[in-house]
Design a protein around this motif. Structure first.
Motif, PDB file in Angstrom:
ATOM      1  N   ALA A  90       5.553  38.759  60.959  1.00  0.00           N
ATOM      2  CA  ALA A  90       4.750  39.062  62.151  1.00  0.00           C
ATOM      3  C   ALA A  90       3.939  37.858  62.605  1.00  0.00           C
ATOM      4  CB  ALA A  90       3.825  40.240  61.873  1.00  0.00           C
ATOM      5  N   ARG A  91       3.550  36.992  61.669  1.00  0.00           N
ATOM      6  CA  ARG A  91       2.787  35.797  62.044  1.00  0.00           C
ATOM      7  C   ARG A  91       3.600  34.849  62.913  1.00  0.00           C
ATOM      8  NH1 ARG A  91       0.672  36.324  56.560  1.00  0.00           N
ATOM      9  NH2 ARG A  91      -1.545  36.840  56.677  1.00  0.00           N
ATOM     10  N   THR A  92       4.921  34.972  62.880  1.00  0.00           N
ATOM     11  CA  THR A  92       5.775  34.118  63.724  1.00  0.00           C
ATOM     12  C   THR A  92       5.883  34.664  65.139  1.00  0.00           C
ATOM     13  OG1 THR A  92       7.848  35.268  63.173  1.00  0.00           O
ATOM     14  CG2 THR A  92       7.104  33.523  61.667  1.00  0.00           C
ATOM     15  N   GLY A  93       5.334  35.866  65.366  1.00  0.00           N
ATOM     16  CA  GLY A  93       5.383  36.466  66.686  1.00  0.00           C
ATOM     17  C   GLY A  93       6.501  37.471  66.873  1.00  0.00           C
ATOM     18  N   HIS A  94       7.339  37.681  65.870  1.00  0.00           N
ATOM     19  CA  HIS A  94       8.460  38.617  65.969  1.00  0.00           C
ATOM     20  C   HIS A  94       8.071  39.930  65.284  1.00  0.00           C
ATOM     21  CE1 HIS A  94      10.269  34.581  66.365  1.00  0.00           C
ATOM     22  NE2 HIS A  94      11.088  35.181  67.220  1.00  0.00           N
ATOM     23  N   GLN A  95       7.207  40.690  65.946  1.00  0.00           N
ATOM     24  CA  GLN A  95       6.636  41.867  65.310  1.00  0.00           C
ATOM     25  C   GLN A  95       7.669  42.959  65.065  1.00  0.00           C
ATOM     26  OE1 GLN A  95       3.695  44.325  67.418  1.00  0.00           O
ATOM     27  NE2 GLN A  95       2.315  43.971  65.693  1.00  0.00           N
ATOM     28  N   LYS A  96       8.544  43.212  66.022  1.00  0.00           N
ATOM     29  CA  LYS A  96       9.531  44.271  65.857  1.00  0.00           C
ATOM     30  C   LYS A  96      10.537  43.926  64.766  1.00  0.00           C
ATOM     31  CE  LYS A  96       9.074  46.269  70.446  1.00  0.00           C
ATOM     32  NZ  LYS A  96       9.755  46.701  71.687  1.00  0.00           N
ATOM     33  N   VAL A  97      10.899  42.671  64.679  1.00  0.00           N
ATOM     34  CA  VAL A  97      11.755  42.237  63.577  1.00  0.00           C
ATOM     35  C   VAL A  97      11.046  42.442  62.253  1.00  0.00           C
ATOM     36  CG1 VAL A  97      12.955  40.258  62.538  1.00  0.00           C
ATOM     37  CG2 VAL A  97      12.981  40.575  65.014  1.00  0.00           C
ATOM     38  N   ALA A  98       9.746  42.155  62.237  1.00  0.00           N
ATOM     39  CA  ALA A  98       8.946  42.336  61.023  1.00  0.00           C
ATOM     40  C   ALA A  98       8.906  43.795  60.604  1.00  0.00           C
ATOM     41  CB  ALA A  98       7.530  41.804  61.248  1.00  0.00           C
ATOM     42  N   VAL A  99       8.744  44.708  61.560  1.00  0.00           N
ATOM     43  CA  VAL A  99       8.706  46.143  61.258  1.00  0.00           C
ATOM     44  C   VAL A  99      10.031  46.592  60.664  1.00  0.00           C
ATOM     45  CG1 VAL A  99       8.557  48.449  62.271  1.00  0.00           C
ATOM     46  CG2 VAL A  99       6.956  46.662  62.987  1.00  0.00           C
ATOM     47  N   PHE A 100      11.128  46.177  61.287  1.00  0.00           N
ATOM     48  CA  PHE A 100      12.453  46.584  60.806  1.00  0.00           C
ATOM     49  C   PHE A 100      12.731  46.065  59.399  1.00  0.00           C
ATOM     50  CE2 PHE A 100      16.923  45.321  60.254  1.00  0.00           C
ATOM     51  CZ  PHE A 100      17.521  46.585  60.282  1.00  0.00           C
ATOM     52  N   LEU A 101      12.516  44.773  59.187  1.00  0.00           N
ATOM     53  CA  LEU A 101      12.832  44.180  57.888  1.00  0.00           C
ATOM     54  C   LEU A 101      11.898  44.682  56.798  1.00  0.00           C
ATOM     55  CD1 LEU A 101      13.687  40.478  58.829  1.00  0.00           C
ATOM     56  CD2 LEU A 101      15.258  42.325  58.192  1.00  0.00           C
ATOM     57  N   ALA A 102      10.637  44.892  57.127  1.00  0.00           N
ATOM     58  CA  ALA A 102       9.698  45.403  56.128  1.00  0.00           C
ATOM     59  C   ALA A 102      10.129  46.784  55.645  1.00  0.00           C
ATOM     60  CB  ALA A 102       8.287  45.458  56.707  1.00  0.00           C
ATOM     61  N   SER A 103      10.513  47.648  56.578  1.00  0.00           N
ATOM     62  CA  SER A 103      10.933  49.006  56.212  1.00  0.00           C
ATOM     63  C   SER A 103      12.249  49.006  55.459  1.00  0.00           C
ATOM     64  CB  SER A 103      11.042  49.875  57.470  1.00  0.00           C
ATOM     65  OG  SER A 103       9.807  49.947  58.139  1.00  0.00           O
ATOM     66  N   MET A 104      13.173  48.165  55.876  1.00  0.00           N
ATOM     67  CA  MET A 104      14.472  48.117  55.211  1.00  0.00           C
ATOM     68  C   MET A 104      14.359  47.562  53.797  1.00  0.00           C
ATOM     69  SD  MET A 104      17.982  46.108  56.286  1.00  0.00           S
ATOM     70  CE  MET A 104      17.334  44.512  55.790  1.00  0.00           C
ATOM     71  N   LEU A 105      13.618  46.463  53.639  1.00  0.00           N
ATOM     72  CA  LEU A 105      13.542  45.815  52.334  1.00  0.00           C
ATOM     73  C   LEU A 105      12.690  46.600  51.343  1.00  0.00           C
ATOM     74  CD1 LEU A 105      13.316  42.068  53.443  1.00  0.00           C
ATOM     75  CD2 LEU A 105      15.276  43.285  52.486  1.00  0.00           C
ATOM     76  N   GLU A 106      11.662  47.298  51.816  1.00  0.00           N
ATOM     77  CA  GLU A 106      10.891  48.110  50.871  1.00  0.00           C
ATOM     78  C   GLU A 106      11.749  49.241  50.327  1.00  0.00           C
ATOM     79  OE1 GLU A 106       9.908  51.369  51.166  1.00  0.00           O
ATOM     80  OE2 GLU A 106      10.350  51.800  53.268  1.00  0.00           O
ATOM     81  N   ASP A 107      12.640  49.774  51.152  1.00  0.00           N
ATOM     82  CA  ASP A 107      13.555  50.809  50.683  1.00  0.00           C
ATOM     83  C   ASP A 107      14.478  50.260  49.602  1.00  0.00           C
ATOM     84  OD1 ASP A 107      16.207  52.244  50.698  1.00  0.00           O
ATOM     85  OD2 ASP A 107      15.104  53.586  52.038  1.00  0.00           O
ATOM     86  N   LEU A 108      15.086  49.109  49.866  1.00  0.00           N
ATOM     87  CA  LEU A 108      16.002  48.519  48.889  1.00  0.00           C
ATOM     88  C   LEU A 108      15.286  48.143  47.598  1.00  0.00           C
ATOM     89  CD1 LEU A 108      18.195  46.267  51.217  1.00  0.00           C
ATOM     90  CD2 LEU A 108      18.828  48.439  50.174  1.00  0.00           C
ATOM     91  N   CYS A 109      14.098  47.585  47.712  1.00  0.00           N
ATOM     92  CA  CYS A 109      13.371  47.177  46.508  1.00  0.00           C
ATOM     93  C   CYS A 109      12.910  48.372  45.693  1.00  0.00           C
ATOM     94  CB  CYS A 109      12.177  46.298  46.891  1.00  0.00           C
ATOM     95  SG  CYS A 109      12.647  44.644  47.417  1.00  0.00           S
ATOM     96  N   THR A 110      12.618  49.486  46.363  1.00  0.00           N
ATOM     97  CA  THR A 110      12.288  50.702  45.630  1.00  0.00           C
ATOM     98  C   THR A 110      13.423  51.082  44.691  1.00  0.00           C
ATOM     99  OG1 THR A 110      10.822  51.570  47.352  1.00  0.00           O
ATOM    100  CG2 THR A 110      11.830  53.175  45.876  1.00  0.00           C
ATOM    101  N   TYR A 111      14.642  50.959  45.173  1.00  0.00           N
ATOM    102  CA  TYR A 111      15.779  51.352  44.339  1.00  0.00           C
ATOM    103  C   TYR A 111      16.152  50.300  43.313  1.00  0.00           C
ATOM    104  CZ  TYR A 111      16.262  55.833  46.276  1.00  0.00           C
ATOM    105  OH  TYR A 111      15.996  57.129  46.599  1.00  0.00           O
ATOM    106  N   LEU A 112      15.830  49.058  43.582  1.00  0.00           N
ATOM    107  CA  LEU A 112      15.998  48.048  42.541  1.00  0.00           C
ATOM    108  C   LEU A 112      15.073  48.350  41.364  1.00  0.00           C
ATOM    109  CD1 LEU A 112      16.282  44.704  44.564  1.00  0.00           C
ATOM    110  CD2 LEU A 112      18.083  45.843  43.251  1.00  0.00           C
ATOM    111  N   VAL A 113      13.831  48.745  41.677  1.00  0.00           N
ATOM    112  CA  VAL A 113      12.882  49.089  40.617  1.00  0.00           C
ATOM    113  C   VAL A 113      13.338  50.350  39.886  1.00  0.00           C
ATOM    114  CG1 VAL A 113      10.504  49.780  40.122  1.00  0.00           C
ATOM    115  CG2 VAL A 113      10.955  47.970  41.773  1.00  0.00           C
ATOM    116  N   THR A 114      13.840  51.337  40.625  1.00  0.00           N
ATOM    117  CA  THR A 114      14.352  52.548  39.983  1.00  0.00           C
ATOM    118  C   THR A 114      15.499  52.226  39.042  1.00  0.00           C
ATOM    119  OG1 THR A 114      13.726  53.890  41.901  1.00  0.00           O
ATOM    120  CG2 THR A 114      15.343  54.833  40.392  1.00  0.00           C
ATOM    121  N   ALA A 115      16.375  51.305  39.473  1.00  0.00           N
ATOM    122  CA  ALA A 115      17.482  50.889  38.612  1.00  0.00           C
ATOM    123  C   ALA A 115      16.961  50.206  37.350  1.00  0.00           C
ATOM    124  CB  ALA A 115      18.418  49.960  39.369  1.00  0.00           C
TER     125      ALA A 115
END
Length: 247
Positions: free
Chosen positions: A149-174
């Protein structure tokens, strides 16, 4: 969201074994360990949540929206590895709005209600599920969102933050499952690769879908929640409330 929640409670045909990590599935020593690890984050989150609601009581409705969003998305369960399930997590939106500490409380309460009302997860495994979904996932979302978001691409930041937190949740579960149930041949690493491989089949498309859905809700908030977003300091900006209020 209320209607969908009611359907999930009353009409969902999914059997009770489809869970985050099922009740009683983890050995007792691992269940206790994850409770001990998760509890300090929950207590810190209560402190942060109290400060926010005291300073800005008008944000309580937005907090409720974040909790409902997490509850509904994380209740959409797809049976996966024996004793667990794949599903969206829904913690990205609340993390972007309020930070990871607050989501440790909201996510923990969501998991508690799901365990009691939907037989999705469990009380003994609540610490493990909270650590993966309500602690590590939001931390990843917070770092990713603020970095982009600091780069000015807020919508990209929202999408990637939500996607990667989902994936990392399952990495931790694994990791949690591999630690508790190492493979007879290859130990932890072999078990981890097996669990990640099974999760990936459903979780990668789910993570992408969650990122898009979170972005849709974010766009809705930009149109109809401008006052609240301005209080949080993130209306069309790349800053976050917790930069200011978690001190």
């Amino acid at each position: 969201m209320v209607g969908l929640s009611a359907y999930l409670v009353i009409g969902s045909p999914t059997p009770a074994y489809a869970m985050h990590i099922a009740e009683g599935y983890l050995p007792i020593e691992w269940a206790v360990l994850w409770w001990i690890v998760a509890l300090p984050f929950f207590l810190l989150g209560l402190r942060s949540l109290h400060r926010i609601t005291q300073a800005h009581p008008e944000l309580k409705l937005l907090l409720a929206l974040s909790g409902a969003f997490t509850f509904v998305l994380s209740a959409l369960k797809i049976p996966s590895v024996n004793g667990s399930s794949s599903h969206p997590t829904g913690t990205g939106l609340g993390t972007i709005l309020f930070g990871p500490l607050v989501m440790s409380v909201i996510g923990g309460l969501v998991l508690l209600f799901q365990a009691v009302l939907l037989a999705h997860g469990g009380l003994t495994t609540l610490g493990a599920n909270a650590f993966s979904m309500a602690i590590v996932g939001p931390m990843v979302a917070y770092v990713v969102y603020n970095a982009i978001a600091r780069t000015g691409h807020q919508k990209v930041a929202v999408f990637l933050a939500s996607m990667l937190e989902d994936l990392c949740t399952y990495l931790v579960t694994a990791v949690q499952l591999a630690l508790a149930f190492p493979a007879a041949q290859g130990g932890f690493m072999a078990a981890f690769i097996k669990f990640v491989g099974v999760f990936a089949v459903t979780q990668i498309p789910l993570a992408i879908s969650e990122g898009l859905l979170t972005l849709l809700v974010w766009n809705w908030l930009q149109d109809y929640g401008q006052q609240e977003l301005k209080i949080l300091g993130i209306f069309r900006q790349g800053t976050n409330l917790n930069v200011k209020t978690s001190e």
